[in-house]
Design an enzyme around this catalytic site. Structure first.
Site, PDB file in Angstrom:
ATOM      1  N   ILE A 190       0.859  -1.188   0.000  1.00 31.53           N
ATOM      2  CA  ILE A 190       0.000   0.000   0.000  1.00 31.53           C
ATOM      3  C   ILE A 190       0.891   1.232   0.000  1.00 31.53           C
ATOM      4  O   ILE A 190       1.866   1.301   0.759  1.00 31.53           O
ATOM      5  CB  ILE A 190      -0.911   0.019   1.259  1.00 31.53           C
ATOM      6  CG1 ILE A 190      -1.827  -1.208   1.263  1.00 31.53           C
ATOM      7  CG2 ILE A 190      -1.723   1.315   1.336  1.00 31.53           C
ATOM      8  CD1 ILE A 190      -2.545  -1.455   2.587  1.00 31.53           C
ATOM      9  N   LYS A 191       0.529   2.191  -0.836  1.00 30.89           N
ATOM     10  CA  LYS A 191       1.275   3.458  -0.882  1.00 30.89           C
ATOM     11  C   LYS A 191       0.282   4.543  -0.524  1.00 30.89           C
ATOM     12  O   LYS A 191      -0.789   4.650  -1.126  1.00 30.89           O
ATOM     13  CB  LYS A 191       1.793   3.634  -2.308  1.00 30.89           C
ATOM     14  CG  LYS A 191       2.361   4.981  -2.659  1.00 30.89           C
ATOM     15  CD  LYS A 191       2.892   4.894  -4.086  1.00 30.89           C
ATOM     16  CE  LYS A 191       3.567   6.149  -4.551  1.00 30.89           C
ATOM     17  NZ  LYS A 191       2.650   7.128  -5.082  1.00 30.89           N
ATOM     18  N   THR A 192       0.635   5.349   0.483  1.00 29.87           N
ATOM     19  CA  THR A 192      -0.333   6.364   0.896  1.00 29.87           C
ATOM     20  C   THR A 192       0.331   7.609   1.472  1.00 29.87           C
ATOM     21  O   THR A 192       1.559   7.682   1.574  1.00 29.87           O
ATOM     22  CB  THR A 192      -1.369   5.756   1.865  1.00 29.87           C
ATOM     23  OG1 THR A 192      -2.487   6.646   1.950  1.00 29.87           O
ATOM     24  CG2 THR A 192      -0.796   5.526   3.266  1.00 29.87           C
TER      25      THR A 192
END
Ligand code: FBP
Length: 281
Positions: A190-192
């Site tokens: 996940i990239k956030t």
């Protein structure tokens, strides 16, 4: 016996993550998503081969590209660097109200042909187009997993309702929600957004329930130390590293920044120490 796909997913994830479970990934989809103007500060980096040679030489663990750039730069991408191919995007040219939608621009099969080690797709959680992006992500994930390819979700809460309800898209309550939603959809990474503090980012990591969470770099920081401090806190919060674009390619010589980031991510060095060691301060 384990399914073939599981083996593939694990092997490919190791092309990004070192033994410490962390990674520094260089992101460059900006020519499409923001437009070539993002390269104005260092114009030679508009040529992907030029900047990719520099970042790979400096030691990044992986790169994230759109299919056409992966093709143009195929021979520059050395086998020791993980290749993530992003399959959705949007241009800055579309009307303002449609900026909250990402559209498909390639297929999992194309990414496989390019030798990708992972595919990625964005979901703007809370956007009026959330439903469309959820379907896109689900389709990419299902096909990619069948082929043993890990799937990365760029989990970005965004849109008028998010602003109305939370004030800003970086509010940890909504970033945490997006990360959880990504994990629940089966993302392998996940990239956030940065939520502003170690404590709140730790909540995002918790909500992802073991799925690695990486920082999305954001606009170029005022100075290198400021950015290194954010990445340090991400690591302290249990984050798995960072996916960084502008803070790397908007520097004439990106090598010291990359090396300092690698020190922080993989050696747990304090930001000041890392910056000094690489001559950034
Ligand atoms: P940056 O480190 O430059 O922020 O790159 C990461 C990224 O997610 C890119 O992949 C993408 O093009 C961009 O940020 C999105 O930026 P924005 O927040 O303006 O949509």
């Amino acid at each position: 016996m384990e399914a073939f796909q599981n083996i593939g997913i694990r092997r490919r994830l190791r092309r990004f993550f070192r033994r410490d479970g962390r990674a520094l990934i260089f992101a460059m989809d900006h020519g499409f998503e923001h437009g070539p103007e993002d390269f104005t500060e260092v114009w030679e980096h508009v040529n992907p081969r030029v900047i990719l040679k520099k970042v790979i030489r400096a030691g990044v663990d992986g790169v994230m590209l759109l299919p056409g750039i992966a093709r143009i730069s195929g021979d520059v991408l050395t086998p020791n660097v993980g290749l993530m191919v992003k399959l959705t995007s949007k241009t800055n040219l579309r009307p303002k109200e449609d900026q909250f939608l990402q559209s498909p621009l390639g297929f999992v099969e194309d990414a496989i042909k390019l030798g990708a080690d992972a595919v990625a797709a964005t979901v703007y959680w809370g956007s009026p187009y959330e439903d469309i992006m959820m379907k896109q992500f689900a389709e990419v994930a299902s096909i990619a997993h069948d082929f043993g390819l890990p799937v990365v979700q760029f989990s970005y809460p965004r849109g008028p309702y998010i602003n109305e309800k939370y004030g800003k898209k970086e509010d940890y309550r909504v970033v945490m929600y997006g990360a959880r939603a990504a994990a629940e959809m089966g993302a392998d990474m996940i990239k956030t957004y940065w939520t502003g503090s170690k404590e709140t980012f730790a909540k995002v990591v918790d909500a992802a329930a073991g799925v690695p969470v990486l920082l999305s770099g954001g606009a170029k920081a005022k100075n290198p130390l400021e950015f290194l401090k954010v990445v340090y806190e991400v690591i302290e919060a249990g984050g798995a590293g960072a996916v960084v674009g502008r803070n790397i390619f908007q520097r004439e010589n990106p090598e010291p920044m990359i090396k300092a980031l690698l020190r922080v991510i993989h050696r747990n060095e304090e930001p000041e120490e890392a910056a000094k060691a690489e001559g950034l301060i």
